[in-house]
Design a protein around this motif. Structure first.
Motif, PDB file in Angstrom:
ATOM      1  N   LEU A  71       4.351   1.958   2.996  1.00  0.00           N
ATOM      2  CA  LEU A  71       4.164   0.522   3.144  1.00  0.00           C
ATOM      3  C   LEU A  71       2.680   0.142   3.180  1.00  0.00           C
ATOM      4  CD1 LEU A  71       6.984  -0.295   5.692  1.00  0.00           C
ATOM      5  CD2 LEU A  71       6.927  -0.866   3.265  1.00  0.00           C
ATOM      6  N   HIS A  72       1.867   0.968   3.806  1.00  0.00           N
ATOM      7  CA  HIS A  72       0.437   0.688   3.885  1.00  0.00           C
ATOM      8  C   HIS A  72      -0.225   0.744   2.512  1.00  0.00           C
ATOM      9  CE1 HIS A  72      -3.829   1.753   4.468  1.00  0.00           C
ATOM     10  NE2 HIS A  72      -3.748   0.847   5.416  1.00  0.00           N
ATOM     11  N   GLU A  73       0.148   1.717   1.701  1.00  0.00           N
ATOM     12  CA  GLU A  73      -0.477   1.880   0.384  1.00  0.00           C
ATOM     13  C   GLU A  73      -0.045   0.797  -0.593  1.00  0.00           C
ATOM     14  OE1 GLU A  73      -2.970   3.718  -0.233  1.00  0.00           O
ATOM     15  OE2 GLU A  73      -2.889   4.685   1.713  1.00  0.00           O
ATOM     16  N   ASN A  74       1.131   0.239  -0.401  1.00  0.00           N
ATOM     17  CA  ASN A  74       1.630  -0.865  -1.203  1.00  0.00           C
ATOM     18  C   ASN A  74       2.013  -0.406  -2.600  1.00  0.00           C
ATOM     19  OD1 ASN A  74       2.475  -3.409  -1.840  1.00  0.00           O
ATOM     20  ND2 ASN A  74       0.578  -4.421  -1.311  1.00  0.00           N
ATOM     21  N   SER A  75       1.678  -1.164  -3.609  1.00  0.00           N
ATOM     22  CA  SER A  75       2.176  -0.958  -4.965  1.00  0.00           C
ATOM     23  C   SER A  75       1.220  -0.102  -5.794  1.00  0.00           C
ATOM     24  CB  SER A  75       2.365  -2.319  -5.637  1.00  0.00           C
ATOM     25  OG  SER A  75       2.814  -2.152  -6.952  1.00  0.00           O
ATOM     26  N   MET A  76       1.691   1.070  -6.190  1.00  0.00           N
ATOM     27  CA  MET A  76       0.903   1.960  -7.049  1.00  0.00           C
ATOM     28  C   MET A  76       1.846   2.985  -7.659  1.00  0.00           C
ATOM     29  SD  MET A  76      -0.991   4.580  -4.397  1.00  0.00           S
ATOM     30  CE  MET A  76      -2.031   3.332  -3.740  1.00  0.00           C
ATOM     31  N   PRO A  77       1.415   3.644  -8.719  1.00  0.00           N
ATOM     32  CA  PRO A  77       2.266   4.681  -9.305  1.00  0.00           C
ATOM     33  C   PRO A  77       2.577   5.771  -8.273  1.00  0.00           C
ATOM     34  CG  PRO A  77       0.478   4.129 -10.800  1.00  0.00           C
ATOM     35  CD  PRO A  77       0.190   3.440  -9.486  1.00  0.00           C
ATOM     36  N   ILE A  78       3.771   6.315  -8.343  1.00  0.00           N
ATOM     37  CA  ILE A  78       4.207   7.320  -7.365  1.00  0.00           C
ATOM     38  C   ILE A  78       3.273   8.529  -7.346  1.00  0.00           C
ATOM     39  CG2 ILE A  78       6.076   8.915  -6.737  1.00  0.00           C
ATOM     40  CD1 ILE A  78       6.738   6.021  -6.112  1.00  0.00           C
ATOM     41  N   GLU A  79       2.793   8.961  -8.494  1.00  0.00           N
ATOM     42  CA  GLU A  79       1.901  10.126  -8.518  1.00  0.00           C
ATOM     43  C   GLU A  79       0.595   9.856  -7.775  1.00  0.00           C
ATOM     44  OE1 GLU A  79       2.546  13.306  -9.351  1.00  0.00           O
ATOM     45  OE2 GLU A  79       4.571  12.507  -9.577  1.00  0.00           O
ATOM     46  N   MET A  80       0.109   8.635  -7.841  1.00  0.00           N
ATOM     47  CA  MET A  80      -1.091   8.285  -7.080  1.00  0.00           C
ATOM     48  C   MET A  80      -0.772   8.228  -5.586  1.00  0.00           C
ATOM     49  SD  MET A  80      -3.534   8.195  -9.169  1.00  0.00           S
ATOM     50  CE  MET A  80      -4.787   7.526  -8.121  1.00  0.00           C
ATOM     51  N   LEU A  81       0.390   7.705  -5.243  1.00  0.00           N
ATOM     52  CA  LEU A  81       0.821   7.686  -3.845  1.00  0.00           C
ATOM     53  C   LEU A  81       0.943   9.110  -3.321  1.00  0.00           C
ATOM     54  CD1 LEU A  81       1.853   6.136  -1.358  1.00  0.00           C
ATOM     55  CD2 LEU A  81       4.140   6.245  -2.382  1.00  0.00           C
ATOM     56  N   ARG A  82       1.579   9.998  -4.107  1.00  0.00           N
ATOM     57  CA  ARG A  82       1.727  11.399  -3.711  1.00  0.00           C
ATOM     58  C   ARG A  82       0.347  12.028  -3.468  1.00  0.00           C
ATOM     59  NH1 ARG A  82       4.943  12.982  -7.308  1.00  0.00           N
ATOM     60  NH2 ARG A  82       6.770  13.386  -6.019  1.00  0.00           N
ATOM     61  N   ALA A  83      -0.578  11.809  -4.383  1.00  0.00           N
ATOM     62  CA  ALA A  83      -1.918  12.385  -4.236  1.00  0.00           C
ATOM     63  C   ALA A  83      -2.575  11.889  -2.954  1.00  0.00           C
ATOM     64  CB  ALA A  83      -2.770  12.033  -5.457  1.00  0.00           C
ATOM     65  N   GLY A  84      -2.426  10.612  -2.670  1.00  0.00           N
ATOM     66  CA  GLY A  84      -3.018  10.076  -1.450  1.00  0.00           C
ATOM     67  C   GLY A  84      -2.375  10.622  -0.194  1.00  0.00           C
ATOM     68  N   LEU A  85      -1.053  10.677  -0.170  1.00  0.00           N
ATOM     69  CA  LEU A  85      -0.354  11.153   1.024  1.00  0.00           C
ATOM     70  C   LEU A  85      -0.579  12.643   1.262  1.00  0.00           C
ATOM     71  CD1 LEU A  85       3.032   9.219   0.801  1.00  0.00           C
ATOM     72  CD2 LEU A  85       1.000   8.654   2.131  1.00  0.00           C
ATOM     73  N   GLU A  86      -0.762  13.401   0.181  1.00  0.00           N
ATOM     74  CA  GLU A  86      -1.004  14.839   0.317  1.00  0.00           C
ATOM     75  C   GLU A  86      -2.494  15.166   0.354  1.00  0.00           C
ATOM     76  OE1 GLU A  86       1.240  17.011  -2.575  1.00  0.00           O
ATOM     77  OE2 GLU A  86       3.143  16.500  -1.628  1.00  0.00           O
ATOM     78  N   ARG A  87      -3.309  14.107   0.353  1.00  0.00           N
ATOM     79  CA  ARG A  87      -4.761  14.244   0.419  1.00  0.00           C
ATOM     80  C   ARG A  87      -5.307  15.165  -0.672  1.00  0.00           C
ATOM     81  NH1 ARG A  87      -5.158  11.346   4.812  1.00  0.00           N
ATOM     82  NH2 ARG A  87      -4.087  11.750   6.737  1.00  0.00           N
ATOM     83  N   GLN A  88      -4.786  15.003  -1.876  1.00  0.00           N
ATOM     84  CA  GLN A  88      -5.239  15.792  -3.016  1.00  0.00           C
ATOM     85  C   GLN A  88      -6.565  15.233  -3.513  1.00  0.00           C
ATOM     86  OE1 GLN A  88      -2.108  15.469  -5.870  1.00  0.00           O
ATOM     87  NE2 GLN A  88      -0.704  16.767  -4.736  1.00  0.00           N
ATOM     88  N   LYS A  89      -7.437  16.102  -3.899  1.00  0.00           N
ATOM     89  CA  LYS A  89      -8.707  15.674  -4.475  1.00  0.00           C
ATOM     90  C   LYS A  89      -8.452  15.263  -5.921  1.00  0.00           C
ATOM     91  CE  LYS A  89     -13.438  16.938  -5.275  1.00  0.00           C
ATOM     92  NZ  LYS A  89     -14.471  17.966  -5.228  1.00  0.00           N
ATOM     93  N   LEU A  90      -8.910  14.078  -6.280  1.00  0.00           N
ATOM     94  CA  LEU A  90      -8.739  13.579  -7.631  1.00  0.00           C
ATOM     95  C   LEU A  90     -10.040  13.739  -8.401  1.00  0.00           C
ATOM     96  CD1 LEU A  90      -6.810  10.271  -6.878  1.00  0.00           C
ATOM     97  CD2 LEU A  90      -5.864  12.497  -7.505  1.00  0.00           C
ATOM     98  N   THR A  91      -9.911  14.119  -9.651  1.00  0.00           N
ATOM     99  CA  THR A  91     -11.085  14.252 -10.503  1.00  0.00           C
ATOM    100  C   THR A  91     -10.879  13.398 -11.745  1.00  0.00           C
ATOM    101  OG1 THR A  91     -10.132  16.171 -11.625  1.00  0.00           O
ATOM    102  CG2 THR A  91     -11.543  16.619  -9.728  1.00  0.00           C
ATOM    103  N   SER A  92     -11.972  12.970 -12.329  1.00  0.00           N
ATOM    104  CA  SER A  92     -11.848  12.205 -13.571  1.00  0.00           C
ATOM    105  C   SER A  92     -11.655  13.209 -14.705  1.00  0.00           C
ATOM    106  CB  SER A  92     -13.093  11.356 -13.807  1.00  0.00           C
ATOM    107  OG  SER A  92     -14.222  12.191 -13.961  1.00  0.00           O
ATOM    108  N   GLY A  93     -10.941  12.785 -15.690  1.00  0.00           N
ATOM    109  CA  GLY A  93     -10.700  13.774 -16.725  1.00  0.00           C
ATOM    110  C   GLY A  93     -10.349  13.169 -17.967  1.00  0.00           C
TER     111      GLY A  93
END
Length: 93
Positions: A71-93
Motif C-alpha cells: 500500500l505504501h509503494e502504491n502503483s508500480m510494476p510488480i517486478e519493481m515492487l518485488r525489487a523494492g521489497l527485497e531490497r535488490q540493487k538496481l542497475t541501469s542496463g
C-alpha cells in the motif's frame, strides 16, 4: 453464458457483492472496456499472490508488513515492487 448467469456466478463462486458483480458484468457485456480489461486484473492478482507467497510464506515479512509495504509503494510494476521489497540493487542496463 448470459449476463444474468455471469452475475450469479460472480456472486456464488467468487464472492462478489451483487452490485459489484452487476457492474463488472455490465462493463464486460456492453463493450465499454476492451476484452483484455478483466484479464489484466487477474494477472495482477496472480502476481500479487505469488509475491505474497515469496515474501510472507517464506517468513521474510509478516502479512501485515507485506500489506503495509504494498500500500505504501502504491502503483508500480510488480517486478519493481518485488525489487523494492527485497531490497535488490538496481542497475541501469
Amino acid at each position: 453464458m448470459d449476463a444474468a448467469a455471469a452475475v450469479r456466478s460472480l456472486i456464488d463462486k467468487v464472492g462478489f457483492e451483487p452490485d459489484n458483480a452487476a457492474g463488472e458484468v455490465r462493463r464486460s457485456f456492453d463493450g465499454s472496456v476492451g476484452p483484455l480489461y478483466q484479464i489484466a486484473y487477474l494477472m495482477g492478482a496472480l502476481q500479487f499472490r505469488a509475491l505474497h507467497k515469496e515474501l510472507v510464506d517464506s517468513k521474510k515479512m509478516t502479512h501485515r508488513e507485506y500489506a503495509d509495504a504494498v500500500l505504501h509503494e502504491n502503483s508500480m510494476p510488480i517486478e519493481m515492487l518485488r525489487a523494492g521489497l527485497e531490497r535488490q540493487k538496481l542497475t541501469s542496463g
